[in-house]
Design an enzyme around this catalytic site. Structure first.
Site, PDB file in Angstrom:
ATOM      1  N   VAL A  73       0.849  -1.195   0.000  1.00  0.00           N
ATOM      2  CA  VAL A  73       0.000   0.000   0.000  1.00  0.00           C
ATOM      3  C   VAL A  73       0.886   1.247   0.000  1.00  0.00           C
ATOM      4  CG1 VAL A  73      -1.701   1.314   1.348  1.00  0.00           C
ATOM      5  CG2 VAL A  73      -1.963  -1.158   1.073  1.00  0.00           C
ATOM      6  N   HIS A  74       1.950   1.207   0.779  1.00  0.00           N
ATOM      7  CA  HIS A  74       2.900   2.312   0.825  1.00  0.00           C
ATOM      8  C   HIS A  74       3.544   2.512  -0.552  1.00  0.00           C
ATOM      9  CE1 HIS A  74       5.829   5.053   2.547  1.00  0.00           C
ATOM     10  NE2 HIS A  74       6.820   4.298   2.116  1.00  0.00           N
TER      11      HIS A  74
END
Length: 106
Positions: A73-74
């Site tokens: 997600v990062h």
């Protein structure tokens, strides 16, 4: 490649694209439009590479029905920011190009 390695490759590619886009803006600010254009071209290639990594990861996740990790997600966030930097970089370089042309016409 492990999911962690994939995420890190995505972050690296996106980071490179973002840096090149900002370098292009700086070059345009310094009246080096040709250099800015070359940097934007390099940034586009780096972004395309990162986007390919993202596409491959999404396909792999869909095939295995894995849940995305916080690291992925990062990494996706980095890609999104790089895409925004590219769009803004192109626009800002275009503005500097027009300013330089208008200054030279006087």
């Amino acid at each position: 490649m492990t999911p962690e390695q994939t995420a890190m490759q995505l972050i690296i590619g996106a980071g490179q694209a973002k840096k090149l886009a900002f370098d292009a803006i700086q070059a345009a600010r310094d009246n080096h439009i040709e250099t800015a254009d070359q940097l934007l071209e390099q940034a586009t290639k780096a972004l395309a590479g990162a986007h390919q990594i993202q596409s491959d990861a999404l396909r792999a996740d869909a095939a295995t029905q894995q849940q995305p990790t916080l690291l992925m997600v990062h990494a996706q966030d980095h890609l999104s920011m790089a895409m925004t930097a590219m769009e803004l970089g192109r626009e800002i370089v275009a503005i500097y190009r027009r300013l330089i042309e208008n200054t030279n016409d006087k």
